[in-house]
Design a protein around this motif. Structure first.
Motif, PDB file in Angstrom:
ATOM      1  N   GLU A 106     -21.046  -6.460 -10.281  1.00 23.65           N
ATOM      2  CA  GLU A 106     -21.969  -5.198 -10.662  1.00 23.65           C
ATOM      3  C   GLU A 106     -21.285  -4.217 -11.332  1.00 23.65           C
ATOM      4  OE1 GLU A 106     -24.139  -1.709  -7.800  1.00 23.65           O
ATOM      5  OE2 GLU A 106     -23.164  -3.244  -6.716  1.00 23.65           O
ATOM      6  N   PHE A 107     -19.755  -4.136 -11.231  1.00 23.64           N
ATOM      7  CA  PHE A 107     -19.220  -3.012 -11.990  1.00 23.64           C
ATOM      8  C   PHE A 107     -18.592  -3.586 -12.988  1.00 23.64           C
ATOM      9  CE2 PHE A 107     -19.576  -1.547  -7.223  1.00 23.64           C
ATOM     10  CZ  PHE A 107     -20.504  -0.640  -7.618  1.00 23.64           C
ATOM     11  N   LYS A 108     -18.549  -4.729 -13.413  1.00 24.39           N
ATOM     12  CA  LYS A 108     -17.768  -5.364 -14.431  1.00 24.39           C
ATOM     13  C   LYS A 108     -16.366  -4.752 -14.620  1.00 24.39           C
ATOM     14  CE  LYS A 108     -21.659  -7.259 -15.872  1.00 24.39           C
ATOM     15  NZ  LYS A 108     -22.543  -6.856 -14.842  1.00 24.39           N
ATOM     16  N   ILE A 109     -15.745  -4.933 -13.568  1.00 20.01           N
ATOM     17  CA  ILE A 109     -14.276  -4.524 -13.575  1.00 20.01           C
ATOM     18  C   ILE A 109     -13.587  -5.412 -12.756  1.00 20.01           C
ATOM     19  CG2 ILE A 109     -14.637  -3.050 -11.617  1.00 20.01           C
ATOM     20  CD1 ILE A 109     -12.534  -0.990 -12.800  1.00 20.01           C
ATOM     21  N   SER A 110     -12.280  -5.596 -12.846  1.00 17.09           N
ATOM     22  CA  SER A 110     -11.275  -6.701 -11.921  1.00 17.09           C
ATOM     23  C   SER A 110     -11.165  -6.032 -10.774  1.00 17.09           C
ATOM     24  CB  SER A 110     -10.011  -6.955 -12.670  1.00 17.09           C
ATOM     25  OG  SER A 110      -9.098  -7.678 -11.892  1.00 17.09           O
ATOM     26  N   ILE A 111     -11.424  -6.686  -9.636  1.00 19.87           N
ATOM     27  CA  ILE A 111     -11.152  -6.193  -8.301  1.00 19.87           C
ATOM     28  C   ILE A 111     -10.310  -7.309  -7.458  1.00 19.87           C
ATOM     29  CG2 ILE A 111     -12.303  -5.313  -6.254  1.00 19.87           C
ATOM     30  CD1 ILE A 111     -14.747  -4.538  -7.849  1.00 19.87           C
ATOM     31  N   ARG A 112      -9.324  -7.126  -6.876  1.00 24.62           N
ATOM     32  CA  ARG A 112      -8.511  -8.161  -6.310  1.00 24.62           C
ATOM     33  C   ARG A 112      -8.056  -7.512  -5.079  1.00 24.62           C
ATOM     34  NH1 ARG A 112      -3.671  -9.960  -8.778  1.00 24.62           N
ATOM     35  NH2 ARG A 112      -3.650  -8.209  -9.804  1.00 24.62           N
ATOM     36  N   TYR A 113      -7.798  -8.366  -4.089  1.00 20.68           N
ATOM     37  CA  TYR A 113      -7.441  -8.286  -2.754  1.00 20.68           C
ATOM     38  C   TYR A 113      -5.835  -8.794  -2.712  1.00 20.68           C
ATOM     39  CZ  TYR A 113      -6.563  -8.185   2.340  1.00 20.68           C
ATOM     40  OH  TYR A 113      -5.953  -7.643   3.684  1.00 20.68           O
ATOM     41  N   LEU A 114      -4.860  -7.901  -2.264  1.00 23.27           N
ATOM     42  CA  LEU A 114      -3.578  -8.318  -1.969  1.00 23.27           C
ATOM     43  C   LEU A 114      -3.145  -7.917  -0.263  1.00 23.27           C
ATOM     44  CD1 LEU A 114      -2.151  -6.187  -5.088  1.00 23.27           C
ATOM     45  CD2 LEU A 114      -2.671  -8.459  -5.012  1.00 23.27           C
ATOM     46  N   GLN A 115      -2.795  -8.932   0.054  1.00 21.44           N
ATOM     47  CA  GLN A 115      -2.816  -8.833   1.384  1.00 21.44           C
ATOM     48  C   GLN A 115      -1.469  -8.829   2.099  1.00 21.44           C
ATOM     49  OE1 GLN A 115      -3.770 -12.698   3.625  1.00 21.44           O
ATOM     50  NE2 GLN A 115      -3.391 -11.690   5.653  1.00 21.44           N
ATOM     51  N   GLU A 116      -0.919  -7.798   2.749  1.00 21.86           N
ATOM     52  CA  GLU A 116       0.290  -7.520   3.311  1.00 21.86           C
ATOM     53  C   GLU A 116       0.539  -8.367   4.452  1.00 21.86           C
ATOM     54  OE1 GLU A 116       0.994  -2.875   3.390  1.00 21.86           O
ATOM     55  OE2 GLU A 116      -1.108  -3.298   4.172  1.00 21.86           O
ATOM     56  N   TYR A 117       1.878  -8.841   4.497  1.00 20.89           N
ATOM     57  CA  TYR A 117       2.324  -9.680   5.968  1.00 20.89           C
ATOM     58  C   TYR A 117       2.244  -8.999   7.041  1.00 20.89           C
ATOM     59  CZ  TYR A 117       6.901  -7.756   5.076  1.00 20.89           C
ATOM     60  OH  TYR A 117       7.957  -6.884   5.231  1.00 20.89           O
ATOM     61  N   ALA A 118       2.235  -7.519   6.920  1.00 24.91           N
ATOM     62  CA  ALA A 118       2.375  -6.818   8.253  1.00 24.91           C
ATOM     63  C   ALA A 118       1.877  -5.372   7.731  1.00 24.91           C
ATOM     64  CB  ALA A 118       3.714  -6.641   8.778  1.00 24.91           C
ATOM     65  N   ALA A 119       1.699  -4.660   8.787  1.00 28.14           N
ATOM     66  CA  ALA A 119       1.312  -2.967   8.398  1.00 28.14           C
ATOM     67  C   ALA A 119       2.528  -2.415   7.926  1.00 28.14           C
ATOM     68  CB  ALA A 119       0.793  -2.293   9.696  1.00 28.14           C
ATOM     69  N   LEU A 120       2.644  -2.150   6.437  1.00 28.99           N
ATOM     70  CA  LEU A 120       3.750  -1.512   5.832  1.00 28.99           C
ATOM     71  C   LEU A 120       3.601   0.106   5.567  1.00 28.99           C
ATOM     72  CD1 LEU A 120       4.495  -4.401   3.276  1.00 28.99           C
ATOM     73  CD2 LEU A 120       5.399  -4.229   5.608  1.00 28.99           C
ATOM     74  N   GLY A 121       2.555   0.651   5.998  1.00 29.60           N
ATOM     75  CA  GLY A 121       2.507   1.941   5.770  1.00 29.60           C
ATOM     76  C   GLY A 121       2.000   2.384   4.457  1.00 29.60           C
ATOM     77  N   THR A 122       1.444   3.579   4.236  1.00 32.91           N
ATOM     78  CA  THR A 122       1.000   3.914   3.031  1.00 32.91           C
ATOM     79  C   THR A 122       1.693   3.673   1.880  1.00 32.91           C
ATOM     80  OG1 THR A 122       1.289   6.307   3.331  1.00 32.91           O
ATOM     81  CG2 THR A 122      -0.735   5.329   4.015  1.00 32.91           C
ATOM     82  N   GLY A 123       3.042   3.881   1.957  1.00 33.57           N
ATOM     83  CA  GLY A 123       4.037   3.765   0.802  1.00 33.57           C
ATOM     84  C   GLY A 123       4.687   2.329   0.757  1.00 33.57           C
TER      85      GLY A 123
END
Length: 416
Positions: A75-92
């Motif tokens: 729909e938006f003609k832009i690259s969108i990817r999901y990067l999965q953390e191995y655990a909750a690492l916080g916002t930083g």
């Protein structure tokens, strides 16, 4: 070249969204007719020179998330990817863990956005603000004004009123610090990773001194707000761009209704095609309403507020996946009804709205705790999926978990 990173959290988060988050991940919950994340991606796609949007979180990849990513890319003609953390690492910690992916291609700057906010997303304004300050290495926080009492629930920013530099930053202070609050939307340059890396090195050293065997994991848990912004404040590197446009957190199901209302109001300018209109032979529409394309609503129904969530009369509506059946003379107000649920004749499903004070222009929605003084806090009513409400029953200010067949009225209860 620009990029954007949307922090979507994981299944341990969004507990105030239960039981809705049992069936659909919170970031994909529909707000004003589209998944919560889509509003963020739409805003990013409108920014010139935006090359990629990265989602960072620790949800397990699933069919629903993959389908959303595929549809959004088309729909938006832009690259969108999901990067999965191995655990909750916080916002930083999450963005530091994937810094190579974020910096791939050499972006000159990138946005960081929390998934659980709704906003007009003034991203072009933030870019222009950064350029006006003449320092391409500065970092920008989107801020807005809250009232004095509610500001204690957010990150508070003390600014230099002439330069907009952040002089002091405190996350959820115990006493009043400032009425300028952090909106959870940031504009960074690659230099931010030097500051996050310094915190990571410090955490590692502390873990070694404590001789902890799990030091690596703990060292990677970094919070942008407490660990980075607090240290950067007053150093001439962190600035606040204030907006007076709409903004709200989406921490609970009640706040999702309020966020939907804000987006629906904006649709008059941005997506008028999404708003239902009155026409002959169709249900009566009152206010800003979104009706899902698959919904089949009886012409005698009155639909107000947020569309199929509030039918009155005879309606057969589809909210998310499966049909909802609302029979003659039923009334649903200030509620979210899960898919595949049935509401009987003359039944009433009603909740208490949690909107901000309309007489205070700086009021924000309160993120109420589930219980107060030992009692369930009055809030919107939530029916999980496959809940059956019999005829002439009243459900008020209650949360009903999925797959329940109720046989009587309930008030102010969690029905397990």
């Amino acid at each position: 070249m620009l990029k954007a990173v949307i922090l979507i959290g994981g299944p341990q988060k969004g507990t105030r969204f239960r039981p809705l988050s049992f069936e659909v991940p919170k970031p994909l919950f529909p707000v004003a007719g589209v998944p919560m994340l889509q509003h963020h991606i739409e805003a990013c796609a409108k920014v010139p020179n935006m090359k990629e949007v990265l989602l960072v979180g620790f949800y397990q990849p699933n069919e629903e998330l993959n389908r959303f990513l595929s549809c959004a890319q088309q729909e938006f003609k832009i690259s969108i990817r999901y990067l999965q953390e191995y655990a909750a690492l916080g916002t930083g910690g999450g963005i530091y863990h994937f810094r190579d992916q974020i910096l791939s291609g050499g972006p000159e700057a990138f946005f960081i956005m929390n998934a659980d906010v709704c906003s007009e997303f003034p991203l072009p304004g933030m870019l222009e603000f950064q350029k006006e300050h003449g320092d391409t290495h500065c970092f920008v926080i989107l801020g807005t004004t809250a009232n004095r009492k509610q500001s204690l629930n957010y990150g508070c920013i003390v600014e230099n009123q002439q330069t907009s530099e952040v002089l002091h930053y405190v996350e959820k202070p115990s006493t009043f610090v400032s009425d300028i609050i952090n909106c959870g939307i940031y504009l960074f340059t690659p230099d931010i990773f030097q500051h996050i890396g310094a915190v990571f090195q410090k955490n590692q050293q502390e873990m070694l001194l404590e001789e902890q065997s799990n030091g690596w994991h703990r060292a990677e848990v970094i919070r942008l707000e407490q660990d980075i912004f607090t240290a950067l404040a007053g150093q001439g590197k962190l600035f606040v761009y204030k907006t007076d446009r709409f903004w709200s957190q989406i921490k609970s199901a009640g706040s999702a209704i309020y966020a939907s209302r804000l987006y629906l109001n904006q649709y008059h300018k941005t997506h008028p095609e999404r708003l239902a209109t009155n026409s002959e032979g169709k249900p009566t529409i009152s206010g800003n309403v979104y009706i899902h394309p698959t919904a089949n609503i009886d012409p005698t129904a009155v639909v107000s507020g947020l569309g199929p969530m509030f039918p009155l009369g005879r309606a057969h509506v589809s909210l998310l996946k499966e049909p909802i059946l609302s029979l003659d003379h039923s009334c649903v107000l200030n509620s979210i009804v899960g898919w595949d649920s049935t509401i009987g004749k003359w039944a009433r499903v009603e909740g208490t709205p949690s909107d901000p004070n309309p007489n205070d222009p700086y009021a924000k929605i309160d993120s109420e705790t589930l219980f107060r003084d030992g009692k369930l806090t009055p809030s919107i009513t939530i029916l999980g999926c496959n809940v059956n409400i019999p005829s002439e029953v009243i459900i008020l200010n209650s949360i009903v978990l999925p797959h329940k067949d109720l046989n009587r009225s309930f008030k102010n209860q969690i029905i397990l």
